[in-house]
Design an enzyme around this catalytic site. Structure first.
Site, PDB file in Angstrom:
ATOM      1  NE  ARG A 161     -31.723  28.909  16.120  1.00  0.00           N
ATOM      2  CZ  ARG A 161     -31.075  27.960  15.998  1.00  0.00           C
ATOM      3  NH1 ARG A 161     -32.139  26.826  15.898  1.00  0.00           N
ATOM      4  NH2 ARG A 161     -30.045  27.791  15.747  1.00  0.00           N
ATOM      5  N   GLY A 204       0.652  -1.106  -0.072  1.00  0.00           N
ATOM      6  CA  GLY A 204      -0.061   0.136   0.032  1.00  0.00           C
ATOM      7  C   GLY A 204       0.750   1.360  -0.026  1.00  0.00           C
ATOM      8  CD  GLU A 205       5.717   1.518   2.895  1.00  0.00           C
ATOM      9  OE1 GLU A 205       6.633   1.672   1.810  1.00  0.00           O
ATOM     10  OE2 GLU A 205       5.957   1.367   4.050  1.00  0.00           O
ATOM     11  CG  ASP A 244     -20.136  33.486   5.538  1.00  0.00           C
ATOM     12  OD1 ASP A 244     -19.076  34.767   5.175  1.00  0.00           O
ATOM     13  OD2 ASP A 244     -19.718  32.355   5.715  1.00  0.00           O
ATOM     14  CE  LYS A 286     -25.796  29.013   7.874  1.00  0.00           C
ATOM     15  NZ  LYS A 286     -25.147  28.199   8.586  1.00  0.00           N
ATOM     16  NE  ARG A 346     -13.350  22.375   4.546  1.00  0.00           N
ATOM     17  CZ  ARG A 346     -14.325  21.482   3.979  1.00  0.00           C
ATOM     18  NH1 ARG A 346     -15.373  22.125   4.048  1.00  0.00           N
ATOM     19  NH2 ARG A 346     -13.742  20.598   3.350  1.00  0.00           N
ATOM     20  CD  GLN A 347      -8.829  18.320  10.790  1.00  0.00           C
ATOM     21  OE1 GLN A 347      -8.088  18.184  11.688  1.00  0.00           O
ATOM     22  NE2 GLN A 347      -9.031  17.517   9.724  1.00  0.00           N
ATOM     23  CG  ASP A 395     -18.378  29.182  -0.693  1.00  0.00           C
ATOM     24  OD1 ASP A 395     -17.390  29.979  -0.149  1.00  0.00           O
ATOM     25  OD2 ASP A 395     -19.175  28.559   0.148  1.00  0.00           O
TER      26      ASP A 395
END
Length: 284
Positions: free
Chosen positions: A186, A34-35, A160, A184, A89-90, A211
């Site tokens: 509510r 798999g390498e 946004d 947004k 995004r992390q 986006d």
């Protein structure tokens, strides 16, 4: 030489044409266990520009191998172009004992390059995680080129308020139209969240939802459905990074998207325009 990662072969070839630089032909092999093994058997230059989208864990490993391979082949200077940076995004820890994954990836890449070029990273702050000079390129303007020339009273909508700049960039490149963003709300009675444009009327207008990335398509498809309910003439989706994971295309089409326009930072069926000219300017 321009050295493509396996996920960025078309972009690398286009960039080679734009810059007049030779294009290397790497090999991408995999061992029985798999390498992976990415190599550059025909590399013969003292400067390498690696072009590699990191849209999977395997792509990250491949990028590190290509950096090491060109050094082994004699490259004295390495520039790493990451058209799409995975893990962007992390950009912060989710809690105790959790990594800042974008930082970890950036530090790893920094060990094998002299310079990094990023294209519209999802979080601009990830550029600070690299230990080498970084240039961030805004390629959103290229999204205007493949749009129909006959858009009716066009409205360019961002997801946004914080992303309104990307809508403005595409609008300016297109040459006409208004911009707005989604808000947004509510419902006090049901608790349900409704997505809608903040100010602009959409009835009878062609609307381009813009986006930086479309991943699962869930948020954008909700927005598109609202626009169609409000009488938009046509709704088009435009993004720099068309990740379009799983059934994202089906979601968008089902919501009523007339056309999906993406760049080749991620090579998908809707990648109808290239960021190569913008990257060529950055590499000069």
């Amino acid at each position: 030489m321009i050295v493509p990662g396996s996920s960025s072969q078309l972009l690398a070839a286009t960039l080679a044409e734009e810059t007049g630089r030779p294009l290397a032909t790497p090999t991408y092999d995999r061992f029985p266990d798999g390498e992976g093994l990415a190599a550059v058997p025909d590399f013969d230059d003292d400067e390498a520009t690696i072009v590699a989208a990191t849209d999977s864990d395997a792509a990250w490993v491949e990028l590190l191998q290509l950096q090491d391979a060109v050094r082994e082949a004699g490259a004295e200077r390495v520039t790493t172009v990451i058209p799409y940076m995975g893990y962007a995004r992390q950009d912060e820890s989710f809690g105790d004992g959790q990594p800042v994954s974008a930082r970890a990836m950036a530090r790893a890449v920094s060990t094998g390059t002299d310079r990094v070029v990023l294209v519209n990273p999802h979080e601009a702050g990830v550029a600070d995680f690299y230990d080498v000079p970084v240039e961030t390129v805004d390629a959103a303007s290229v999204l205007a080129e493949p749009l129909p020339t006959d858009l009716a009273d066009p409205l360019f909508l961002a997801p946004d308020e914080g992303a309104i700049r990307i809508a403005e960039t595409v609008r300016d490149a297109y040459g006409t139209g208004e911009t707005d963003y989604f808000e947004k709300h509510r419902d006090r009675d049901t608790g349900e969240i409704e997505v809608s444009p903040s100010d602009a009327h959409v009835e009878g207008r062609d609307v381009v939802v813009v986006d930086d990335i479309v991943a699962t398509g869930s948020t954008m498809s909700e927005s598109v459905a609202v626009l169609n309910d409000r009488g938009a003439a046509r709704v088009l989706a435009a993004c720099v990074h068309p990740m379009l994971a799983a059934n994202a295309v089906t979601k968008l089409r089902g919501a009523g998207v007339d056309r999906i326009v993406g760049s080749d930072t991620l090579e998908r069926g809707c990648s109808v325009v290239s960021v190569a000219p913008v990257l060529a300017d950055a590499l000069d």
